[in-house]
Design a protein around this motif. Sequence first.
Motif, short mmCIF file in Angstrom:
data_model
loop_
_atom_site.label_atom_id
_atom_site.label_comp_id
_atom_site.label_asym_id
_atom_site.label_seq_id
_atom_site.Cartn_x
_atom_site.Cartn_y
_atom_site.Cartn_z
N ALA A 1 -43.13 -35.87 18.93
CA ALA A 1 -42.64 -35.32 20.20
C ALA A 1 -41.54 -36.18 20.77
CB ALA A 1 -43.81 -35.20 21.19
N ARG A 2 -41.73 -37.51 20.69
CA ARG A 2 -40.69 -38.40 21.21
C ARG A 2 -39.41 -38.29 20.40
NH1 ARG A 2 -41.96 -38.81 26.21
NH2 ARG A 2 -44.08 -39.62 26.55
N LEU A 3 -39.57 -38.16 19.08
CA LEU A 3 -38.37 -38.00 18.24
C LEU A 3 -37.63 -36.72 18.58
CD1 LEU A 3 -39.75 -39.23 14.79
CD2 LEU A 3 -38.13 -40.42 16.30
N ARG A 4 -38.40 -35.65 18.84
CA ARG A 4 -37.75 -34.40 19.24
C ARG A 4 -37.05 -34.57 20.59
NH1 ARG A 4 -42.44 -32.10 16.81
NH2 ARG A 4 -43.53 -32.06 18.82
N GLU A 5 -37.67 -35.36 21.47
CA GLU A 5 -37.04 -35.60 22.77
C GLU A 5 -35.72 -36.35 22.63
OE1 GLU A 5 -38.14 -37.66 27.06
OE2 GLU A 5 -39.73 -37.22 25.61
N LEU A 6 -35.71 -37.31 21.69
CA LEU A 6 -34.45 -38.01 21.42
C LEU A 6 -33.39 -37.06 20.87
CD1 LEU A 6 -35.68 -41.38 19.85
CD2 LEU A 6 -34.64 -41.04 22.09
N GLU A 7 -33.82 -36.14 20.01
CA GLU A 7 -32.87 -35.17 19.47
C GLU A 7 -32.30 -34.29 20.59
OE1 GLU A 7 -34.52 -32.73 16.45
OE2 GLU A 7 -32.67 -31.61 16.10
N ARG A 8 -33.17 -33.90 21.54
CA ARG A 8 -32.68 -33.11 22.67
C ARG A 8 -31.70 -33.91 23.51
NH1 ARG A 8 -38.13 -31.33 22.80
NH2 ARG A 8 -38.66 -32.88 24.38
N ALA A 9 -31.96 -35.22 23.68
CA ALA A 9 -31.03 -36.06 24.43
C ALA A 9 -29.67 -36.13 23.73
CB ALA A 9 -31.60 -37.47 24.59
N ASN A 10 -29.69 -36.20 22.41
CA ASN A 10 -28.44 -36.23 21.65
C ASN A 10 -27.67 -34.92 21.84
OD1 ASN A 10 -26.63 -37.44 19.66
ND2 ASN A 10 -27.34 -35.80 18.31
N ARG A 11 -28.41 -33.80 21.83
CA ARG A 11 -27.74 -32.52 22.05
C ARG A 11 -27.16 -32.45 23.47
NH1 ARG A 11 -32.23 -30.30 19.12
NH2 ARG A 11 -33.21 -29.67 21.09
N ALA A 12 -27.90 -33.03 24.42
CA ALA A 12 -27.39 -33.05 25.80
C ALA A 12 -26.09 -33.83 25.89
CB ALA A 12 -28.44 -33.66 26.74
N LEU A 13 -26.01 -34.95 25.17
CA LEU A 13 -24.78 -35.74 25.16
C LEU A 13 -23.63 -34.93 24.58
CD1 LEU A 13 -23.25 -38.39 25.54
CD2 LEU A 13 -24.14 -39.17 23.34
N THR A 14 -23.91 -34.18 23.50
CA THR A 14 -22.87 -33.33 22.90
C THR A 14 -22.40 -32.28 23.90
OG1 THR A 14 -23.84 -33.66 20.71
CG2 THR A 14 -22.35 -31.78 20.99
N ARG A 15 -23.35 -31.70 24.63
CA ARG A 15 -22.95 -30.71 25.64
C ARG A 15 -22.11 -31.33 26.74
NH1 ARG A 15 -28.35 -28.93 24.92
NH2 ARG A 15 -28.99 -30.03 26.82
N GLU A 16 -22.45 -32.56 27.13
CA GLU A 16 -21.66 -33.23 28.17
C GLU A 16 -20.22 -33.43 27.71
OE1 GLU A 16 -24.76 -33.76 31.11
OE2 GLU A 16 -22.59 -33.81 31.13
N LEU A 17 -20.04 -33.80 26.43
CA LEU A 17 -18.69 -33.98 25.90
C LEU A 17 -17.94 -32.65 25.88
CD1 LEU A 17 -19.41 -36.46 22.96
CD2 LEU A 17 -18.37 -36.97 25.17
N HIS A 18 -18.65 -31.58 25.53
CA HIS A 18 -18.01 -30.26 25.56
C HIS A 18 -17.63 -29.89 26.99
CE1 HIS A 18 -20.06 -28.96 21.52
NE2 HIS A 18 -19.03 -29.76 21.35
N ASP A 19 -18.49 -30.24 27.96
CA ASP A 19 -18.17 -29.97 29.37
C ASP A 19 -16.94 -30.74 29.81
OD1 ASP A 19 -21.66 -29.74 30.48
OD2 ASP A 19 -20.35 -28.30 29.47
N LEU A 20 -16.80 -31.99 29.33
CA LEU A 20 -15.63 -32.79 29.68
C LEU A 20 -14.35 -32.13 29.15
CD1 LEU A 20 -14.40 -35.34 30.86
CD2 LEU A 20 -14.85 -36.50 28.69
N ARG A 21 -14.42 -31.59 27.93
CA ARG A 21 -13.27 -30.88 27.38
C ARG A 21 -12.95 -29.65 28.23
NH1 ARG A 21 -8.72 -31.42 24.24
NH2 ARG A 21 -7.85 -29.32 24.29
N ALA A 22 -14.00 -28.94 28.66
CA ALA A 22 -13.78 -27.78 29.51
C ALA A 22 -13.14 -28.18 30.83
CB ALA A 22 -15.10 -27.05 29.76
N LEU A 23 -13.54 -29.35 31.35
CA LEU A 23 -12.97 -29.84 32.60
C LEU A 23 -11.48 -30.11 32.45
CD1 LEU A 23 -13.51 -30.81 35.51
CD2 LEU A 23 -13.95 -33.07 34.58
#
Length: 534
Positions: A9-31
């Motif tokens: 479960a913790r490993l999956r949570e880390l994977e979700r955090a990594n995906r969140a970071l990717t989304r943040e970078l995509h949001d920065l590009r959109a900005l």
Amino acid sequence: MNGREDLLARLRELERANRALTRELHDLRALMDTPLNVMLFSLDLNYNYIAFNQAHREFVKHNWNLDIHPGMHVFDILDPEERAASRRNFDRVLKGESYILRRRYRRPKGEIGFYQNTYVPLVRGGEILGAVVFAHDITEWSEREEEGRKYRAIFEKALEGIYRSTAQGRFLEANREMARILGYDSPEDLMASVTNIGRQLYCDPDDRERVFSVIRSDGVIKDFETRMRRKDGSEIWVEFNARSEKDDQGRTAFIEGKLTDITARKDAERKAELRSQKMIQADKMASLGVLVAGVAHEINNPNSFLTLNLPLLRDVWADALHVLDEYQEEHGDFVLGGLEYSELRQQMPLLLQGMVDGSGRIKDIVSRLKDYSRQRPEGERESTDLNNVVAGALAFVRHKLKSAAPGYLVRLAPEPALVEADPQRLIQVLINLLVNACEAVPAAGGEITVQVLSNVGENRAWAGVEVRDNGCGIAPLDLKYIQDPFFTTKREQGGTGLGLSISSAIMHEHGGRLEFSSEPGSGTAVRMLLPMTR
């Protein structure tokens, strides 16, 4: 099994955090792509596109019917007559100069457009990798300015020098303010005394030729700054705007313009941040500073998941070990996460600790980036420990120091060395001194020592930081001018001569100074000294 499920479960949570970071970078590009009236693009040292936002891509496609792409040569979209001017502008920023310029463009259908461009070097580790350009369409504003010029002239006469001259450099008319600025008793005195403007008024005769070159090609020159000589021989800084009037045969009938004494402004800029249209040393690259702060914030959010959850994950692993060990004893070695448990048992604590340390390092770097890019109110001061200033500067140049002088030494003061200062400005000065030391030491055997000083100088009332190197040293003649704007011995390597002059101005703002001690071939010692807080 509960321990294993918790681990997964913790490993999956880390994977979700990594995906969140990717989304943040995509949001920065959109900005970056959201503002449709602000273009942003970057280019490398060969004038090839590195990246661009959607506004710039659409602008080029609309005006030149070209679809740009990374790696494409920037000049491929420009008309031949515009390439020379664009190359000069790009070369300035690729040499390390940051500046703002208002550009006039002719579009393919003949329309004239005006843009205010901000040029900033793209730097990593002290090395210029390319340039970033922000362009804002100000065509409508520029047209309104031109239309309003004739209506404002009557008001400007009382505040600015107004003149009309021949193309050969003799005054035809001048107002009283023009005479006053140049130190003459009256307009008549000015026109009778000055018979050759280029030779008698310009401190740099080449400036007069540059002015006429621009006027001949564009018909107008704006915000041109130069030094002029007054009647008593003293020099002043002036800014003027001028245009040429043509006769029926297309020849220059006369030149008319306005002149402003900007000596006080230039002196203030030199003492403060040495800003002018010829000299904008980025002011810590204000526009990019905002971007750095934003990126740091966006990185810090997903990193918080790592910082908070990795210690828990490490505890889960420790609690699960006895269960996993019992399973191994009963069933032999088994595979967990693609690795045999016997190997994973040895490596997992190291992997977890490495992630904890890495997350902490990210947090520290982000914190320093946010501090360094934070805009402070002008003149704001706080009690500052110079030990912390050294630590802050080292966070940015430690890699360069290790490369230039692997055995560099840092000697902090045993007690806080307190001064009233803006700590980020002091870090800026110290970074410049450390980079200079790195560039001065020999390729092999470089030695650099950084030492915090307290209770030194007159009445033991000063504190400071000393940077000492075993580099090539400074010639005595150069030592006298080393803090002057634009003085540099590294012109061929892209030096602008602004680093030490800006650092000196920052120290003077704080009531301090820079002291240099050097002998050619024997290295250099630089002290940044400030009054101690009692």
